[in-house]
Write an enzyme that holds these catalytic residues in place. Structure first.
Site, PDB file in Angstrom:
ATOM      1  CE  LYS A  11      -3.950  -2.198   2.276  1.00 50.94           C
ATOM      2  NZ  LYS A  11      -5.018  -2.034   3.303  1.00 50.94           N
ATOM      3  CE1 TYR A  51      -9.439  -3.110   0.157  1.00 46.80           C
ATOM      4  CE2 TYR A  51      -8.603  -1.227  -1.042  1.00 46.80           C
ATOM      5  CZ  TYR A  51      -8.390  -2.312  -0.222  1.00 46.80           C
ATOM      6  OH  TYR A  51      -7.121  -2.607   0.224  1.00 46.80           O
ATOM      7  CG  ASN A 114      -3.699  -2.310   6.746  1.00 49.05           C
ATOM      8  OD1 ASN A 114      -3.593  -1.928   5.585  1.00 49.05           O
ATOM      9  ND2 ASN A 114      -4.642  -3.154   7.134  1.00 49.05           N
ATOM     10  CG  HIS A 117      -5.658  -6.266   0.081  1.00 53.15           C
ATOM     11  ND1 HIS A 117      -6.810  -6.327   0.826  1.00 53.15           N
ATOM     12  CD2 HIS A 117      -5.819  -7.122  -0.971  1.00 53.15           C
ATOM     13  CE1 HIS A 117      -7.651  -7.183   0.227  1.00 53.15           C
ATOM     14  NE2 HIS A 117      -7.073  -7.663  -0.857  1.00 53.15           N
ATOM     15  CD  GLU A 128      -9.005  -9.506  -3.258  1.00 51.46           C
ATOM     16  OE1 GLU A 128      -9.881  -9.141  -2.457  1.00 51.46           O
ATOM     17  OE2 GLU A 128      -7.812  -9.695  -2.924  1.00 51.46           O
TER      18      GLU A 128
HETATM   19  P1  CMP Z   1      -7.499  -4.489   3.677  1.00 48.99           P
HETATM   20  O1  CMP Z   1      -7.009  -5.871   3.993  1.00 48.99           O
HETATM   21  O2  CMP Z   1      -6.877  -3.823   2.506  1.00 48.99           O
HETATM   22  O3  CMP Z   1      -9.092  -4.499   3.494  1.00 48.99           O
HETATM   23  C1  CMP Z   1      -9.892  -3.366   3.725  1.00 48.99           C
HETATM   24  C2  CMP Z   1      -9.131  -2.245   4.364  1.00 48.99           C
HETATM   25  O4  CMP Z   1      -9.891  -1.229   4.983  1.00 48.99           O
HETATM   26  C3  CMP Z   1      -8.280  -2.798   5.485  1.00 48.99           C
HETATM   27  O5  CMP Z   1      -7.218  -3.577   4.974  1.00 48.99           O
HETATM   28  C4  CMP Z   1      -7.866  -1.518   6.207  1.00 48.99           C
HETATM   29  O6  CMP Z   1      -6.696  -0.951   5.680  1.00 48.99           O
HETATM   30  C5  CMP Z   1      -9.026  -0.563   5.892  1.00 48.99           C
HETATM   31  N1  CMP Z   1      -9.729  -0.150   7.104  1.00 48.99           N
HETATM   32  C6  CMP Z   1      -9.801   1.098   7.575  1.00 48.99           C
HETATM   33  N2  CMP Z   1     -10.520   1.148   8.699  1.00 48.99           N
HETATM   34  C7  CMP Z   1     -10.915  -0.113   8.972  1.00 48.99           C
HETATM   35  C8  CMP Z   1     -11.699  -0.708  10.003  1.00 48.99           C
HETATM   36  N3  CMP Z   1     -12.217   0.006  11.001  1.00 48.99           N
HETATM   37  N4  CMP Z   1     -11.908  -2.048   9.964  1.00 48.99           N
HETATM   38  C9  CMP Z   1     -11.389  -2.790   8.932  1.00 48.99           C
HETATM   39  N5  CMP Z   1     -10.644  -2.269   7.925  1.00 48.99           N
HETATM   40  C10 CMP Z   1     -10.410  -0.944   7.942  1.00 48.99           C
END
Ligand code: CMP
Length: 140
Positions: A11, A51, A114, A117, A128
């Protein structure tokens, strides 16, 4: 156990800090092979479509803004139980809850930023992977 493929995204928070190589080393050290990889900037439309399952969640708008804020590296990882193994290597979504030694524990800045993904099921992995790569671009 079966050889699987999973979709991984490094990311914008991680590409900004030049962490692509360090993150890729985590995958390779655990036996996952990077069989396709491309660095790109997601358009808003692409991020919203990728998403789409989170469209109704309160964090959706911020998630799309973050994922389009800088380059990402999209990649296909291949190996035994690749979907589950990659999720183990990544750690929990929220870095505060992630296990020691995981990518998110070591590198993530927040639940949103974070660092990585990864597909959450074999079925989603197929969808995906196909979102970003044609079969001819995957080189096992
Ligand atoms: P990802 O695995 O990319 O899938 C959805 C993304 O939404 C997740 O990682 C996080 O980076 C983002 N996200 C932001 N806020 C939240 C939240 N409260 N709960 C879950 N995902 C979140």
């Amino acid at each position: 156990m079966a050889v699987e493929r999973t979709l991984s995204i490094i990311k914008p928070d991680a590409t900004r800090r030049n962490l692509t190589g360090k993150i890729n080393a985590r995958f390779e050290e655990r036996g996952l092979r990077i069989v396709a990889q491309r660095r790109l900037k997601l358009s808003r439309d692409e991020a919203e479509r990728f998403y789409a399952v989170h469209r109704e969640r309160p964090f959706f708008k911020d998630l799309v803004a973050f994922m389009t804020s800088g380059p990402v590296v999209v990649q296909v990882l291949e190996g035994e139980s690749a979907v589950a193994l990659n999720r183990e290597i990544m750690g929990a979504t929220n870095p505060a809850s992630a296990a020691p030694g995981t990518i998110r524990k070591d590198f993530a800045e927040s639940i949103e930023a974070n660092s990585v993904h990864g597909s959450d099921s074999a079925e989603n992995a197929r969808t995906e992977v196909a979102f970003f790569f044609s079969e001819s671009e995957i080189c096992p």
